[in-house]
Design a protein around this motif. Structure first.
Motif, mmCIF file in Angstrom:
data_model
loop_
_atom_site.group_PDB
_atom_site.id
_atom_site.type_symbol
_atom_site.label_atom_id
_atom_site.label_comp_id
_atom_site.label_asym_id
_atom_site.label_seq_id
_atom_site.Cartn_x
_atom_site.Cartn_y
_atom_site.Cartn_z
ATOM 1 N N LYS A 29 33.053 61.674 16.619
ATOM 2 C CA LYS A 29 34.455 61.563 17.035
ATOM 3 C C LYS A 29 34.573 61.697 18.556
ATOM 4 O O LYS A 29 35.265 60.929 19.215
ATOM 5 C CB LYS A 29 35.303 62.638 16.333
ATOM 6 C CG LYS A 29 35.761 62.202 14.948
ATOM 7 C CD LYS A 29 37.176 61.628 15.005
ATOM 8 C CE LYS A 29 37.444 60.569 13.944
ATOM 9 N NZ LYS A 29 37.498 61.031 12.590
ATOM 10 N N SER A 31 32.211 61.198 20.681
ATOM 11 C CA SER A 31 31.530 60.059 21.280
ATOM 12 C C SER A 31 32.471 58.867 21.379
ATOM 13 O O SER A 31 32.544 58.194 22.407
ATOM 14 C CB SER A 31 30.312 59.712 20.429
ATOM 15 O OG SER A 31 29.787 58.485 20.815
ATOM 16 N N LEU A 32 33.225 58.616 20.300
ATOM 17 C CA LEU A 32 34.138 57.473 20.295
ATOM 18 C C LEU A 32 35.237 57.667 21.338
ATOM 19 O O LEU A 32 35.606 56.746 22.058
ATOM 20 C CB LEU A 32 34.753 57.298 18.902
ATOM 21 C CG LEU A 32 33.756 56.942 17.801
ATOM 22 C CD1 LEU A 32 34.458 56.803 16.469
ATOM 23 C CD2 LEU A 32 33.001 55.663 18.127
ATOM 24 N N TRP A 33 35.721 58.898 21.431
ATOM 25 C CA TRP A 33 36.785 59.170 22.390
ATOM 26 C C TRP A 33 36.275 58.989 23.825
ATOM 27 O O TRP A 33 36.937 58.403 24.669
ATOM 28 C CB TRP A 33 37.341 60.584 22.171
ATOM 29 C CG TRP A 33 38.419 60.953 23.147
ATOM 30 C CD1 TRP A 33 38.454 62.027 23.960
ATOM 31 C CD2 TRP A 33 39.628 60.229 23.413
ATOM 32 N NE1 TRP A 33 39.591 62.030 24.730
ATOM 33 C CE2 TRP A 33 40.325 60.934 24.410
ATOM 34 C CE3 TRP A 33 40.179 59.046 22.917
ATOM 35 C CZ2 TRP A 33 41.553 60.499 24.916
ATOM 36 C CZ3 TRP A 33 41.400 58.608 23.426
ATOM 37 C CH2 TRP A 33 42.069 59.339 24.413
ATOM 38 N N TYR A 34 35.039 59.473 24.090
ATOM 39 C CA TYR A 34 34.435 59.247 25.406
ATOM 40 C C TYR A 34 34.300 57.758 25.666
ATOM 41 O O TYR A 34 34.448 57.294 26.790
ATOM 42 C CB TYR A 34 33.048 59.892 25.484
ATOM 43 C CG TYR A 34 33.056 61.395 25.619
ATOM 44 C CD1 TYR A 34 34.163 62.064 26.133
ATOM 45 C CD2 TYR A 34 31.946 62.140 25.249
ATOM 46 C CE1 TYR A 34 34.161 63.437 26.243
ATOM 47 C CE2 TYR A 34 31.938 63.520 25.360
ATOM 48 C CZ TYR A 34 33.052 64.170 25.860
ATOM 49 O OH TYR A 34 33.050 65.519 25.969
#
Lengths: 411, 281
Positions: A29, A31-34
């Motif tokens: 999660k 990682s996706l936001w980054y």
């Protein structure tokens, strides 16, 4: 000599990697936001120094190397050491977080064979799909399609849907297409592991042919292949270069040390006997308490067993494995005439092999014990003891045979 | 022979125009790859199906049939459309389906190539282009079907019909551009695809797809602002030979789409490494 050195340095540097680093995120999660944040900052250029954010780690940290035409760099390390990430950056699939890569010439990657294959379509149609993905023009493929089919050795099935191919056939076809690339820089990741022996030999032959004109970066877990192909090596651990240089066999030794364990495991027992003690008799031991012998010493193995039942002397099969888990030798088994006896349900004996000519490295013993009459198994254990051969000379084959050279005189 | 040199580093500090040039070069240079990918997908799709090409237009045709049925039975009362209602409904749903397909195309093409994107370096513009080729193929079938309807319902031939394919091209470009802007985030979060398909189904009701723009009221304002209206109405007017009232707005949309398409393509190009990283991490 000087001339030769000049030629050496004249060969242009095709790949130059300076201080390369890449970070990854452990949590999906986050990682996706980054990823979304990076998308935004990416548009603005994002020239700031990149530091680790929460839950991130360096997957590749500060890697440096140069590779010239005709050289092959081996990348080894355990799973998750960062090898594949490094390859992805080299291949331009992802951008580094620090450092710089300069690559000259056409880059070919054997990372996945048969990319772009569609299972419904025939082998012939998929040659075009795969070739297009690899960057060939239609004209080039038209000119090469017959060569590709011949190379793959599956002409008989070339008009059959690829979904009916075996995985080995798919790989053959994929490699046949990829082998038509004439890259200046070739990146190979573990693809040669699949396929039968004939195929692997064919791949190696192809690589030998293109190597003089190519700079190759080769990732593999197969140390024999690494030692065969590579002229320099990087051993990666936690994203960093733990060892780097032209001394390929030292790196391979270091790689194996990471996996060496001294635990023996009993594979089979009928509980009629217990292996009490095994030792390679020597006066030298290394820091891990492994017996050390010099090349040419006598190998003496002390074995102590106790029996829970009253039995006759069994047969002993003791084999030697090298660090690759290749069986390299077997001690001749004992027979009824051998001079060993069971006393008080115990047996102690020494097996001797004089003038051992194993090459430098670590070896381990497996034991298998069976009934004297019919070899019915009683006990089997792997890795019952290890020993190390010390020698100046580093060679890949497990034996370094003592030899003498004499002229033959015609009388 | 001078070798091509590539440099990979963290900064994306290449000049905007250089980036645009590289992107355009890859877009047009990857024609063969794009064509190959498109034929691959089309062939494999039809080879594994008996109804084959029917699937390309069955959705818009059935939804038009529903509306025609509702209208004929008097279940709903629609204002006069100026042309036979079946042709109006068929043309609306067919053009609408082309636009929605175009919006979804960049995301679905990129998504389908996930596997090779994280393994092989190839011009990613080819994915967008192959999406456009597939759209052109599907649209061609729909256009031919529409032409059949036009003659069957006695509208007959108008010279403006020849311009109709160009209007469809503009619609495809508009949809692809819109889709292209959403692809990078859509690749990271699945929510985006769901939001898009949901909003499109609402958007259809404020677009003159199966009914005309009302004469007055708030709905009239909304529908007239809606750029989809201009696309649908102008395409339909050209096909049926009625006067294209929204041609001006349509031209503006087309011009904006052309410019925005290249900006979207750049955004796509520089976003791909970040997407690949998040996919394979």
């Amino acid at each position: 000599m000087i001339e030769e050195k000049n030629i050496e340095t004249n060969k242009e540097v095709l790949v130059k990697v300076e201080g390369l680093s890449k970070k990854f995120c452990k949590d999906l999660k986050t990682s996706l936001w980054y990823g979304v944040k990076d998308l935004v900052s990416n548009i603005k250029g994002n020239k700031n120094e990149r530091l680790l954010r929460d839950k991130e780690f360096w997957a590749v940290k500060d890697i440096n190397f140069e590779l010239r035409r005709g050289e092959c760099l081996g990348l080894i390390g355990h799973n998750g050491a960062g090898k594949s990430t490094l390859l992805k950056i080299l291949n331009g699939l992802i951008n580094p977080d620090a450092g710089k890569i300069t690559i000259k010439g056409r880059v070919g990657a054997l990372i996945e064979l048969g990319a772009g294959f569609n299972p419904i379509l025939s082998g012939r149609e998929n040659i075009y799909n795969n070739g297009a993905v690899l960057g060939f023009t239609k004209k080039e493929i038209n000119a090469k399609v017959e060569d590709i089919i011949d190379f793959s050795e599956i002409r008989e099935f070339i008009d059959m849907p690829v979904q009916n191919y075996s995985s080995g056939m798919k790989v053959r076809l994929g490699f046949a297409v990829a082998a038509q690339m004439e890259p200046d820089v070739l990146i190979i990741d573990e693809v040669l592991a699949v396929g039968d022996l004939g195929f692997v030999l064919k791949c190696l032959k192809t690589i030998d042919i293109i190597l003089p004109n190519t700079a190759i970066i080769f990732v593999s877990h197969s140390m024999p292949m690494v030692s065969r192909i590579c002229s320099q090596i990087i051993l990666m651990d936690k994203g960093m270069a733990k060892f780097q240089g032209v001394d390929v066999s030292t790196a391979i030794d270091l790689y194996y040390t990471r996996f060496s364990n001294n635990e023996s495991n009993v594979v089979f027992t009928d509980y009629s006997l217990v292996l009490e003690h095994v030792e390679v008799i020597t006066n030298k031991k290394n820091e891990k308490n492994i017996s050390q012998l010099n090349w040419g010493d006598d190998l003496k193995v002390l074995i102590k067993l106790s029996f829970t039942k009253n039995v006759k002397v069994p047969k002993f099969f003791i084999s030697v494995f090298d660090k690759e888990q290749r069986a390299v030798a077997l001690f001749k088994n004992n027979d009824v005439y051998s001079n060993i006896k069971i006393i008080n349900n115990k047996i102690e004996f020494i097996i001797t092999h004089s003038n051992l000519q194993f090459s430098k490295g670590i070896y381990s013993l497996n034991i298998s014990i069976g009934k004297m009459e019919n070899e019915e198994p009683l006990f089997r254990a792997n890795n019952i003891v290890s020993f190390q051969i010390i020698d100046k000379k580093e060679v890949w084959p497990p034996f370094l045979l003592n030899s003498s050279y004499n002229n033959v005189y015609n009388k | 022979m001078a070798l091509e040199t590539r440099i990979y580093q963290k900064e994306n500090n290449i000049h905007f125009l250089k980036l645009l040039k590289a992107s355009a070069k890859d877009l047009f240079g990857s024609h063969f790859l794009a064509k190959q990918l498109a034929t691959r997908d089309i062939k494999s799709q039809y080879r594994q199906s008996y109804l084959g090409i029917i699937w390309a237009f069955i959705m818009p045709v059935t939804s038009a049939l529903v509306w025609i049925f509702l209208n004929l039975t008097g279940t709903i009362k629609l204002s006069d459309t100026g042309v036979p209602y079946p042709v109006y409904a068929f043309s609306g749903t067919l053009i609408w389906s082309i636009i929605t397909e175009a919006i979804n195309s960049p995301t679905s093409s990129t998504n389908a190539a996930r596997g090779i994107m994280s393994k092989i370096n190839f011009p990613k513009e080819a994915l967008v282009l192959s999406g456009i080729y597939k759209l052109l193929f599907n649209s061609l079938i729909k256009i031919m079907l529409l032409v059949v309807f036009i003659f069957v319902f006695g509208i007959g031939f108008h010279w403006s019909l020849l311009l109709f394919p160009f209007a469809i091209l503009a619609a495809i470009l508009f949809g692809t551009t819109l889709g292209l802007f959403m692809t990078p985030i859509g690749m990271i979060y699945n929510d985006i695809a769901k939001i898009i398909s949901m909003s499109l189904s609402f958007l259809m009701y404020v677009t003159p797809v199966v009914y005309a723009i009302p004469k007055k009221g708030i709905m009239k304002t909304i529908m007239e602002i809606n750029p989809f209206s201009a696309l649908i109405l102008t395409s339909r007017d050209l096909a049926l030979g009625t006067s294209p009232d929204y041609l001006g707005y349509f031209c503006w949309i087309f011009a904006a789409s052309v410019a925005l398409f290249f900006i979207a393509l750049l955004f796509y190009r520089i976003s791909i490494p970040i997407i690949v990283e998040r996919l394979s991490a």
